[in-house]
Design a protein around this motif. Structure first.
Motif: not given
Length: 231
Positions: A71-82
């Motif tokens: 979840m930390a990886t998923f959240g970090t990746v999506w926050i970076c995209i946004l």
């Protein structure tokens, strides 16, 4: 998948996003910007990619949702995209190029850059899948690189040629034919075959040197690794 979807969307929408007129002339100062449609695209992409992230999260298994690293990886990746989309929106929204008889000024959220038109010795235009404009100084160093997606790019290029017109300024162009051409910036350009700006010739020599020396070294390393595995 995100990269593929973004690329396809831009390829379809880019002609529409670049439509219209996007420069102003006040006195002797001409101001150019990126099309407003590009800003609207990134603004509209925020809720789309946010919804995409929510959808992907909803399809994840309970095990993945309970895994803190996942979840930390998923959240970090999506926050970076946004975050990149937000940065792109503000960057293109505030990007401005101003040109007068003496100075070219680049304004962006990253700061200001000033180029004296008297210091421009070479103007190179590359037209391939995209268009790039590069200005070089008398010592062949790159002064600035400008993307061809700038609205009213041809108008800007004409202004640049006009305001740097001098026998000491060389124009270069490269297109899909794969050949360089050059002409003196005289207003009645006579294009002849060319080897291109010295910066590009040096770059090509460096690439050839890397290939000539690098490929044998890789082959030797592979042979050494193979002999070690056999012994």
């Amino acid at each position: 998948m995100t990269y593929i979807l973004t690329s396809l969307t831009l390829a379809i929408l880019m002609p529409l996003l670049l439509a219209g007129s996007g420069h102003q002339e006040i006195g002797k100062v001409a101001t150019y910007r990126y099309p407003r449609g590009v800003c609207w695209f990134f603004l509209g992409a925020l809720p789309v990619y946010g919804a995409m992230g929510i959808f992907i999260y909803s399809t994840m298994s309970p095990q993945d949702k309970s895994s803190i690293p996942n979840m930390a990886t998923f959240g970090t990746v999506w926050i970076c995209i946004l975050g990149l989309i937000v940065f792109a929106y503000f960057y293109f929204k505030h990007y401005r190029i101003q040109i007068d008889d003496h100075l070219l000024t680049l304004n962006s959220i990253l700061g200001k850059k000033f180029i004296s038109l008297a210091s421009v010795a070479q103007i190179a235009v590359l037209r391939g899948r995209a268009t790039d404009l590069m200005l070089f100084g008398s010592d062949d160093h790159l002064l600035i690189k400008i993307g061809g997606s700038l609205q009213d790019f041809e108008s800007f290029l004409s202004q640049l040629k006009l305001r740097t017109r001098s026998p000491q300024v060389t124009l270069f162009k490269w297109d899909r034919s794969g050949k360089w051409y050059e002409a003196i910036n005289s207003g009645a350009e006579h294009w002849v075959d060319s080897k291109g700006p010295k910066r590009f010739r040096d770059m090509n020599r460096h690439l050839k040197f890397i290939l000539i020396t690098g490929l044998p070294l890789i082959a030797i390393a592979a042979l050494v690794a193979w002999f070690n595995s056999r012994s």
